[in-house]
Scaffold this active site. Structure first.
Site, PDB file in Angstrom:
ATOM      1  N   ASP A 101       0.813  -1.215   0.000  1.00 49.25           N
ATOM      2  CA  ASP A 101       0.000   0.000   0.000  1.00 49.25           C
ATOM      3  C   ASP A 101       0.847   1.265   0.000  1.00 49.25           C
ATOM      4  O   ASP A 101       2.062   1.213   0.216  1.00 49.25           O
ATOM      5  CB  ASP A 101      -0.963  -0.011   1.202  1.00 49.25           C
ATOM      6  CG  ASP A 101      -0.284  -0.462   2.498  1.00 49.25           C
ATOM      7  OD1 ASP A 101       0.945  -0.331   2.598  1.00 49.25           O
ATOM      8  OD2 ASP A 101      -0.984  -0.925   3.395  1.00 49.25           O
ATOM      9  N   ASN A 170      -7.431  -2.402  14.091  1.00 48.41           N
ATOM     10  CA  ASN A 170      -8.850  -2.628  13.780  1.00 48.41           C
ATOM     11  C   ASN A 170      -9.038  -3.859  12.892  1.00 48.41           C
ATOM     12  O   ASN A 170     -10.116  -4.071  12.343  1.00 48.41           O
ATOM     13  CB  ASN A 170      -9.468  -1.399  13.101  1.00 48.41           C
ATOM     14  CG  ASN A 170      -8.849  -1.129  11.731  1.00 48.41           C
ATOM     15  OD1 ASN A 170      -7.872  -1.770  11.347  1.00 48.41           O
ATOM     16  ND2 ASN A 170      -9.410  -0.184  11.004  1.00 48.41           N
ATOM     17  N   HIS A 172      -7.319  -4.534  10.096  1.00 51.49           N
ATOM     18  CA  HIS A 172      -7.035  -4.389   8.668  1.00 51.49           C
ATOM     19  C   HIS A 172      -5.741  -5.103   8.299  1.00 51.49           C
ATOM     20  O   HIS A 172      -4.863  -5.305   9.140  1.00 51.49           O
ATOM     21  CB  HIS A 172      -7.024  -2.917   8.231  1.00 51.49           C
ATOM     22  CG  HIS A 172      -5.829  -2.118   8.638  1.00 51.49           C
ATOM     23  ND1 HIS A 172      -5.901  -0.784   8.978  1.00 51.49           N
ATOM     24  CD2 HIS A 172      -4.510  -2.437   8.738  1.00 51.49           C
ATOM     25  CE1 HIS A 172      -4.688  -0.340   9.254  1.00 51.49           C
ATOM     26  NE2 HIS A 172      -3.833  -1.315   9.125  1.00 51.49           N
ATOM     27  N   GLU A 177      -9.694  -1.712   5.004  1.00 44.49           N
ATOM     28  CA  GLU A 177     -10.392  -1.295   6.223  1.00 44.49           C
ATOM     29  C   GLU A 177     -11.738  -2.005   6.356  1.00 44.49           C
ATOM     30  O   GLU A 177     -12.375  -2.329   5.352  1.00 44.49           O
ATOM     31  CB  GLU A 177     -10.656   0.223   6.147  1.00 44.49           C
ATOM     32  CG  GLU A 177      -9.392   1.053   6.056  1.00 44.49           C
ATOM     33  CD  GLU A 177      -8.698   1.224   7.396  1.00 44.49           C
ATOM     34  OE1 GLU A 177      -8.601   0.252   8.163  1.00 44.49           O
ATOM     35  OE2 GLU A 177      -8.247   2.338   7.671  1.00 44.49           O
TER      36      GLU A 177
HETATM   37  C1  GLP Z   1      -0.555  -0.047   8.558  1.00 38.90           C
HETATM   38  C2  GLP Z   1      -0.218  -0.556   7.150  1.00 38.90           C
HETATM   39  C3  GLP Z   1      -0.052  -2.022   7.164  1.00 38.90           C
HETATM   40  C4  GLP Z   1       0.662  -2.413   8.433  1.00 38.90           C
HETATM   41  C5  GLP Z   1      -0.295  -2.254   9.580  1.00 38.90           C
HETATM   42  C6  GLP Z   1       0.329  -2.450  10.938  1.00 38.90           C
HETATM   43  O1  GLP Z   1      -1.514   0.918   8.578  1.00 38.90           O
HETATM   44  N1  GLP Z   1      -1.106  -0.197   6.123  1.00 38.90           N
HETATM   45  O2  GLP Z   1       0.626  -2.445   6.003  1.00 38.90           O
HETATM   46  O3  GLP Z   1       1.064  -3.749   8.369  1.00 38.90           O
HETATM   47  O4  GLP Z   1      -0.978  -1.037   9.477  1.00 38.90           O
HETATM   48  O5  GLP Z   1       1.121  -1.353  11.288  1.00 38.90           O
HETATM   49  P1  GLP Z   1       2.127  -1.371  12.507  1.00 38.90           P
HETATM   50  O6  GLP Z   1       3.114  -2.444  12.219  1.00 38.90           O
HETATM   51  O7  GLP Z   1       2.780  -0.009  12.523  1.00 38.90           O
HETATM   52  O8  GLP Z   1       1.344  -1.661  13.727  1.00 38.90           O
END
Ligand code: GLP
Length: 281
Positions: A101, A170, A172, A177
């Site tokens: 992403d 959440n 995702h 989302e």
């Molecule tokens: C983000 C990204 C994801 C990531 C996830 C966890 O928003 N879009 O690709 O794996 O959320 O993030 P984090 O590792 O900072 O908790």
């Protein structure tokens, strides 16, 4: 997967074919701490990368960003720097990865873009040519067209081989989302309040500066990958990780669609795993 090559130092628990549901996950690994977890993941990734070198046209790797992934890229870079130059050059020449992403509306050179994240954490320390590391464009007049072209590009490469995934608080994955259907494909997604709050740390904790939209690979592309490593660390993820085991599969929990994939490996630490039911028996 079963071999000792994985490195079992500080491995607290591992189990295949969890009793909780059919073949999900294929295997779970719970490590005592983040450093041991990173090393174990890198042991496995290193083996996969060596295998890819022997293939004629290996499928692309699927890469994730976020705080969870930072120690893993760091450990991976450290490991790859121990390879011989010949071997590493071959790896870099044949590298092909697609990121999950990217935010929309910030400059690609902005330190908060996922492109900058990948340069900082992987491409630059490894000496990796950016053309081999695909990431959606963050600045474009037509994000929908960019999402379609990213999807088509991935399809031309035959889809993802091994997909690395983090987990949003959440539920995702990527930026899929809730609510999100199983067949949602690469697209522009409006970010939820919870996600923008979770990612505000990179924007001086100013929620207003977190982009409202992003381009993300969809559940469809994620579920089409051959193999998935879901990496989850820290106490703040313990509740959502346990939901993956106990909640019904539902659009409201996008990561729950992973239960339909037969090759999901969960890599976690004891804090994140602390609420998973029936694990320790
Ligand atoms: C983000 C990204 C994801 C990531 C996830 C966890 O928003 N879009 O690709 O794996 O959320 O993030 P984090 O590792 O900072 O908790």
């Amino acid at each position: 997967m079963e071999s000792d090559l994985l490195g079992r130092k500080n491995l607290l628990y591992t189990k295949s074919n969890s009793k909780c549901m059919d073949n999900f996950p294929k295997r779970i690994f719970i490590y005592n701490d983040s450093a041991s977890l990173s090393e174990a993941i890198v042991n496995s990734l290193e083996r996969k990368l060596r295998e890819r070198l022997l293939e004629n046209s290996p499928k692309p790797l699927g890469l994730a960003t976020g705080r969870t992934m930072e120690p893993i890229y760091k450990a991976l870079v450290r490991r790859l720097m121990t390879w011989s130059k010949v071997e590493r050059d071959k790896l870099l020449d044949t590298w092909c990865s697609f990121n999950l992403d990217e935010y929309i509306g910030i400059s690609a050179n902005d330190s908060k873009s996922f492109r900058s994240y990948m340069i900082k954490n992987l491409a630059s320390p490894l000496g990796l040519n950016l053309e081999k590391l695909k990431i959606p464009l963050s600045q474009t007049d037509n994000p929908t067209e960019e999402a379609n072209s990213y999807k088509n590009q991935l399809n031309r490469f035959g889809g993802i081989g091994l997909q690395l995934l983090g987990l949003g608080k959440n539920g995702h994955i990527g930026f899929n989302e809730p609510p999100c259907e199983k067949n949602a494909s690469c697209r522009v997604e409006k970010l939820s309040f919870s996600t923008r709050e979770q990612n505000a740390y990179a924007f001086h904790c100013d929620l207003n500066k977190v982009p409202s939209h992003a381009i993300t690979l969809g559940l469809r592309e994620i579920l089409d990958s051959d193999e998935i490593y879901l990496i989850v660390t820290g106490k703040e993820k313990s509740s959502i990780l346990s939901d993956l085991f106990i909640s019904p599969v539902s659009p409201n929990l996008p990561a729950s669609w992973l239960r339909f994939h037969k090759e999901v490996y969960i890599w976690t630490d004891k804090s994140a795993a602390s609420e998973i039911p029936n694990l320790w028996h």
